[in-house]
Design an enzyme around this catalytic site. Structure first.
Site, mmCIF file in Angstrom:
data_model
loop_
_atom_site.group_PDB
_atom_site.id
_atom_site.type_symbol
_atom_site.label_atom_id
_atom_site.label_comp_id
_atom_site.label_asym_id
_atom_site.label_seq_id
_atom_site.Cartn_x
_atom_site.Cartn_y
_atom_site.Cartn_z
ATOM 1 C CG ASP A 27 -2.074 0.983 1.067
ATOM 2 O OD1 ASP A 27 -3.236 0.540 0.959
ATOM 3 O OD2 ASP A 27 -1.801 2.201 1.053
ATOM 4 C CB ILE A 28 0.897 4.189 -2.259
ATOM 5 C CG1 ILE A 28 2.010 5.046 -2.812
ATOM 6 C CG2 ILE A 28 -0.370 4.998 -2.026
ATOM 7 C CD1 ILE A 28 1.746 5.562 -4.217
ATOM 8 C CG ASN A 35 -12.857 -0.449 3.359
ATOM 9 O OD1 ASN A 35 -13.361 -0.741 4.437
ATOM 10 N ND2 ASN A 35 -11.675 0.144 3.256
ATOM 11 C CD GLU A 46 -9.256 6.574 0.144
ATOM 12 O OE1 GLU A 46 -8.175 6.240 -0.390
ATOM 13 O OE2 GLU A 46 -9.330 7.301 1.151
ATOM 14 C CB VAL A 47 -9.080 1.789 -5.036
ATOM 15 C CG1 VAL A 47 -8.741 1.146 -6.379
ATOM 16 C CG2 VAL A 47 -8.086 2.914 -4.721
ATOM 17 C CG HIS A 87 -8.601 -3.130 -2.342
ATOM 18 N ND1 HIS A 87 -9.494 -2.410 -3.104
ATOM 19 C CD2 HIS A 87 -8.456 -2.427 -1.189
ATOM 20 C CE1 HIS A 87 -9.868 -1.325 -2.440
ATOM 21 N NE2 HIS A 87 -9.256 -1.319 -1.263
ATOM 22 C CG HIS A 106 -6.882 -2.755 3.114
ATOM 23 N ND1 HIS A 106 -6.133 -1.619 2.908
ATOM 24 C CD2 HIS A 106 -8.082 -2.514 2.521
ATOM 25 C CE1 HIS A 106 -6.855 -0.727 2.239
ATOM 26 N NE2 HIS A 106 -8.045 -1.245 1.994
HETATM 27 P P1 AMP Z 1 -9.837 1.456 0.132
HETATM 28 O O1 AMP Z 1 -10.135 2.678 0.960
HETATM 29 O O2 AMP Z 1 -10.190 0.171 0.817
HETATM 30 O O3 AMP Z 1 -10.428 1.562 -1.247
HETATM 31 O O4 AMP Z 1 -8.266 1.402 0.021
HETATM 32 C C1 AMP Z 1 -7.546 1.819 -1.104
HETATM 33 C C2 AMP Z 1 -6.089 1.735 -0.734
HETATM 34 O O5 AMP Z 1 -5.328 1.834 -1.918
HETATM 35 C C3 AMP Z 1 -5.592 2.824 0.217
HETATM 36 O O6 AMP Z 1 -5.050 2.229 1.399
HETATM 37 C C4 AMP Z 1 -4.516 3.547 -0.601
HETATM 38 O O7 AMP Z 1 -3.413 3.955 0.184
HETATM 39 C C5 AMP Z 1 -4.130 2.496 -1.615
HETATM 40 N N1 AMP Z 1 -3.587 2.991 -2.882
HETATM 41 C C6 AMP Z 1 -4.120 3.949 -3.676
HETATM 42 N N2 AMP Z 1 -3.358 4.131 -4.765
HETATM 43 C C7 AMP Z 1 -2.321 3.267 -4.653
HETATM 44 C C8 AMP Z 1 -1.176 2.967 -5.462
HETATM 45 N N3 AMP Z 1 -0.949 3.607 -6.618
HETATM 46 N N4 AMP Z 1 -0.315 2.032 -5.036
HETATM 47 C C9 AMP Z 1 -0.516 1.380 -3.866
HETATM 48 N N5 AMP Z 1 -1.581 1.610 -3.071
HETATM 49 C C10 AMP Z 1 -2.466 2.535 -3.453
#
Ligand code: AMP
Ligand code: ZN
Length: 113
Positions: free
Chosen positions: A29-30, A86, A94-95, A99, A101
């Site tokens: 995770d970034i 999530n 957010e994405v 996924h 975590h």
């Molecule tokens: P969520 O809130 O469950 O959708 O988590 C999305 C996660 O993706 C967050 O913890 C971000 O830090 C992570 N994230 C977003 N962009 C990137 C990226 N380019 N590389 C690695 N992790 C990312």
């Protein structure tokens, strides 16, 4: 498709990969929120577990097998870790590419009060 995790799968956005096979990818995770914070995704675009269907559920099983392996490799299998996914607005997703975590490496706060 304008999906950041699909771009990571394609290699057009860089990532620090910790696991890869033909169906599943694991990368750091970034913005880590624990000493160990790995994201485990299917290479197939599925927005969240809500949209999963049919064979997607065996893919979700694969993601958990990979999570177990990464937890062992990162040395948190014994100390403990959390798998979290999530789904939808109230979760803060957010994405919108499914996924898991994998969080560990320290005592984690409660997520259920
Ligand atoms: P969520 O809130 O469950 O959708 O988590 C999305 C996660 O993706 C967050 O913890 C971000 O830090 C992570 N994230 C977003 N962009 C990137 C990226 N380019 N590389 C690695 N992790 C990312
Ligand atoms: Zn995607």
């Amino acid at each position: 498709m304008d999906c950041i995790f699909c771009k990571i799968v394609e290699g057009t956005i860089p990532s620090t990969k910790v696991y890869e096979d033909d169906r599943v990818l694991g990368f750091l995770d970034i913005r880590p929120s624990a000493p160990v914070h790995v994201l485990i995704i299917p290479k197939k675009h599925i927005p969240s577990v809500t949209e999963a269907e049919g064979e997607d559920f065996s893919l979700i099983g694969d993601m958990h097998r990979v999570a177990q392996q990464i937890a062992k490799e990162k040395g948190v299998a014994e100390s403990g870790y959390r798998l979290l996914s999530n789904s939808g607005p109230d979760s803060g997703q957010e994405v919108f590419h499914l996924h898991l975590h994998l969080l560990g490496g320290e005592k984690l706060g409660s997520v259920n009060g």
